[in-house]
Write a protein that holds these residues in place. Structure first.
Motif, mmCIF file in Angstrom:
data_model
loop_
_atom_site.group_PDB
_atom_site.id
_atom_site.type_symbol
_atom_site.label_atom_id
_atom_site.label_comp_id
_atom_site.label_asym_id
_atom_site.label_seq_id
_atom_site.Cartn_x
_atom_site.Cartn_y
_atom_site.Cartn_z
ATOM 1 N N ASP A 27 -1.411 1.432 -7.250
ATOM 2 C CA ASP A 27 -1.678 1.923 -5.899
ATOM 3 C C ASP A 27 -0.359 2.128 -5.154
ATOM 4 O OD1 ASP A 27 -2.366 2.125 -3.113
ATOM 5 O OD2 ASP A 27 -4.294 1.184 -3.573
ATOM 6 N N ALA A 28 -0.061 3.345 -4.792
ATOM 7 C CA ALA A 28 1.204 3.658 -4.109
ATOM 8 C C ALA A 28 1.365 2.872 -2.812
ATOM 9 C CB ALA A 28 1.287 5.159 -3.832
ATOM 10 N N ARG A 29 0.258 2.512 -2.149
ATOM 11 C CA ARG A 29 0.353 1.756 -0.894
ATOM 12 C C ARG A 29 0.943 0.367 -1.110
ATOM 13 N NH1 ARG A 29 -5.705 1.958 0.819
ATOM 14 N NH2 ARG A 29 -5.798 1.582 -1.420
ATOM 15 N N VAL A 30 0.799 -0.166 -2.291
ATOM 16 C CA VAL A 30 1.344 -1.490 -2.615
ATOM 17 C C VAL A 30 2.856 -1.417 -2.817
ATOM 18 C CG1 VAL A 30 1.277 -3.343 -4.341
ATOM 19 C CG2 VAL A 30 -0.841 -2.273 -3.581
ATOM 20 N N TRP A 31 3.348 -0.240 -3.179
ATOM 21 C CA TRP A 31 4.751 -0.083 -3.536
ATOM 22 C C TRP A 31 5.528 0.770 -2.539
ATOM 23 C CZ3 TRP A 31 6.408 -3.459 -6.821
ATOM 24 C CH2 TRP A 31 5.507 -4.013 -7.726
ATOM 25 N N GLY A 32 5.061 0.839 -1.307
ATOM 26 C CA GLY A 32 5.763 1.628 -0.310
ATOM 27 C C GLY A 32 7.210 1.219 -0.143
ATOM 28 N N PHE A 34 9.117 -0.003 -2.606
ATOM 29 C CA PHE A 34 9.881 0.199 -3.837
ATOM 30 C C PHE A 34 9.040 1.065 -4.784
ATOM 31 C CE2 PHE A 34 13.242 -2.465 -6.313
ATOM 32 C CZ PHE A 34 13.687 -1.329 -6.973
ATOM 33 N N PRO A 35 8.884 2.355 -4.461
ATOM 34 C CA PRO A 35 7.969 3.233 -5.199
ATOM 35 C C PRO A 35 8.222 3.314 -6.700
ATOM 36 C CG PRO A 35 8.828 4.329 -3.249
ATOM 37 C CD PRO A 35 9.563 3.038 -3.379
ATOM 38 N N SER A 36 9.437 3.148 -7.145
ATOM 39 C CA SER A 36 9.722 3.294 -8.572
ATOM 40 C C SER A 36 9.150 2.147 -9.411
ATOM 41 C CB SER A 36 11.231 3.424 -8.810
ATOM 42 O OG SER A 36 11.893 2.248 -8.410
ATOM 43 N N LEU A 37 8.679 1.076 -8.777
ATOM 44 C CA LEU A 37 8.075 -0.030 -9.521
ATOM 45 C C LEU A 37 6.569 0.134 -9.724
ATOM 46 C CD1 LEU A 37 9.931 -3.148 -8.075
ATOM 47 C CD2 LEU A 37 10.386 -1.899 -10.186
ATOM 48 N N ARG A 38 5.981 1.149 -9.112
ATOM 49 C CA ARG A 38 4.541 1.381 -9.251
ATOM 50 C C ARG A 38 4.203 1.638 -10.712
ATOM 51 N NH1 ARG A 38 0.826 5.585 -9.179
ATOM 52 N NH2 ARG A 38 2.442 7.190 -9.039
ATOM 53 N N HIS A 39 3.126 1.018 -11.182
ATOM 54 C CA HIS A 39 2.685 1.226 -12.558
ATOM 55 C C HIS A 39 2.044 2.599 -12.666
ATOM 56 C CE1 HIS A 39 2.424 -3.315 -13.741
ATOM 57 N NE2 HIS A 39 3.555 -3.003 -13.140
ATOM 58 N N THR A 40 2.460 3.342 -13.671
ATOM 59 C CA THR A 40 1.912 4.674 -13.909
ATOM 60 C C THR A 40 1.028 4.711 -15.150
ATOM 61 O OG1 THR A 40 3.934 5.275 -15.090
ATOM 62 C CG2 THR A 40 3.824 5.833 -12.738
ATOM 63 N N ASN A 41 0.967 3.594 -15.866
ATOM 64 C CA ASN A 41 0.049 3.485 -17.005
ATOM 65 C C ASN A 41 -0.281 2.012 -17.221
ATOM 66 O OD1 ASN A 41 1.956 2.296 -19.053
ATOM 67 N ND2 ASN A 41 3.035 4.212 -18.609
ATOM 68 N N ILE A 42 -1.415 1.791 -17.835
ATOM 69 C CA ILE A 42 -1.900 0.414 -17.989
ATOM 70 C C ILE A 42 -1.019 -0.406 -18.923
ATOM 71 C CG2 ILE A 42 -3.528 0.841 -19.862
ATOM 72 C CD1 ILE A 42 -5.433 -1.074 -18.057
ATOM 73 N N GLU A 43 -0.254 0.237 -19.789
ATOM 74 C CA GLU A 43 0.643 -0.505 -20.677
ATOM 75 C C GLU A 43 1.655 -1.321 -19.871
ATOM 76 O OE1 GLU A 43 -0.157 2.777 -21.240
ATOM 77 O OE2 GLU A 43 -1.522 2.322 -22.901
ATOM 78 N N ALA A 95 -4.017 -6.459 -2.995
ATOM 79 C CA ALA A 95 -4.634 -5.154 -2.790
ATOM 80 C C ALA A 95 -4.445 -4.738 -1.329
ATOM 81 C CB ALA A 95 -6.124 -5.220 -3.128
ATOM 82 N N PRO A 96 -4.130 -3.476 -1.084
ATOM 83 C CA PRO A 96 -3.807 -3.040 0.271
ATOM 84 C C PRO A 96 -4.927 -3.235 1.288
ATOM 85 C CG PRO A 96 -3.712 -1.192 -1.271
ATOM 86 C CD PRO A 96 -3.983 -2.417 -2.067
ATOM 87 N N ASP A 97 -6.179 -3.198 0.847
ATOM 88 C CA ASP A 97 -7.274 -3.400 1.800
ATOM 89 C C ASP A 97 -7.369 -4.849 2.266
ATOM 90 O OD1 ASP A 97 -8.176 -3.827 -0.956
ATOM 91 O OD2 ASP A 97 -10.189 -4.108 -0.118
ATOM 92 N N LEU A 98 -6.565 -5.734 1.681
ATOM 93 C CA LEU A 98 -6.595 -7.148 2.046
ATOM 94 C C LEU A 98 -5.284 -7.638 2.644
ATOM 95 C CD1 LEU A 98 -8.541 -8.375 -1.089
ATOM 96 C CD2 LEU A 98 -9.430 -8.010 1.221
ATOM 97 N N HIS A 99 -4.371 -6.738 2.921
ATOM 98 C CA HIS A 99 -3.110 -7.138 3.548
ATOM 99 C C HIS A 99 -3.364 -7.689 4.947
ATOM 100 C CE1 HIS A 99 -0.338 -4.362 0.944
ATOM 101 N NE2 HIS A 99 -0.979 -5.264 0.237
ATOM 102 N N GLY A 100 -2.498 -8.590 5.357
ATOM 103 C CA GLY A 100 -2.568 -9.122 6.712
ATOM 104 C C GLY A 100 -3.558 -10.248 6.916
ATOM 105 N N ARG A 101 -4.092 -10.811 5.864
ATOM 106 C CA ARG A 101 -5.080 -11.895 5.975
ATOM 107 C C ARG A 101 -4.505 -13.270 5.653
ATOM 108 N NH1 ARG A 101 -10.746 -9.144 4.197
ATOM 109 N NH2 ARG A 101 -10.258 -7.101 5.059
#
Length: 180
Positions: A27-32, A34-43, A95-101
């Motif tokens: 999810d790109a929102r999780v990596w705002g 540091f975008p280059s660390l976002r997983h692009t495949n499940i491996e 998960a981004p929908d749970l941030h701030g809790r």
């Protein structure tokens, strides 16, 4: 073996957690920050889980998979693992929908408690990028203090600034290990 905090269940990671970890890490929102660390495949998520399992075997503590009680959905991960045999690294991602809790703070406080009983001679560190303000707030809430601000070596963004928070002053060698 499941362990609970006030609102969360923490489990040691297993290979079958890959889909849930990937759902967060792709999810790109999780990596705002540091975008280059976002997983692009499940491996990538499988490889991360392998590192987490190895940390548990090596250090007796590592990253937990986090869920809400009675729910199978992985909502995040957090914990502490020894890095380069020099420091405990506290990390958290939800998960981004749970941030701030307050979930990252809650689980990280438990990680802080547990590292004190395992290898208390090692400093506890959270290193993050300066524009990740929410992560900095978590580091401060769990008792870490900003001890370093400088360039983020190896970051594809040459303007990135790395912050290092720790539970004590670091030696020059320890600081070098946290920023390399």
């Amino acid at each position: 073996m499941a362990m609970s905090t006030n609102r969360l269940v923490r489990d040691r990671p297993v290979a079958s957690d890959a889909d849930g970890v990937y759902a967060i890490c792709c999810d790109a929102r999780v990596w705002g920050h540091f975008p280059s660390l976002r997983h692009t495949n499940i491996e990538q998520s499988h490889a991360q889980l392998e590192r987490w399992v190895a940390a548990w075997e090596r250090d007796g503590l590592g990253t937990w998979i986090v869920r809400k009680p009675g729910n199978v959905r992985i909502i995040g991960y957090s914990g502490a693992s020894v890095t380069r045999d020099t420091f405990w690294n506290i990390g958290y991602r939800f998960a981004p929908d749970l941030h701030g809790r307050g979930y990252a703070t809650e689980v990280s406080l438990e990680a802080m408690r547990q590292v004190k009983g395992l290898r208390p001679h090692l400093p506890v560190v959270a290193y993050l990028l300066e524009h990740n303000v929410a992560s900095a707030r978590v580091a401060e809430k769990i008792g870490l203090t900003l001890i370093h601000r400088g360039p983020d070596v190896g970051n594809p963004d040459p303007s990135a600034v790395r912050l290092v928070y720790a539970d004590r002053p670091l030696t020059a060698a320890e600081l070098t290990e946290t920023i390399r």
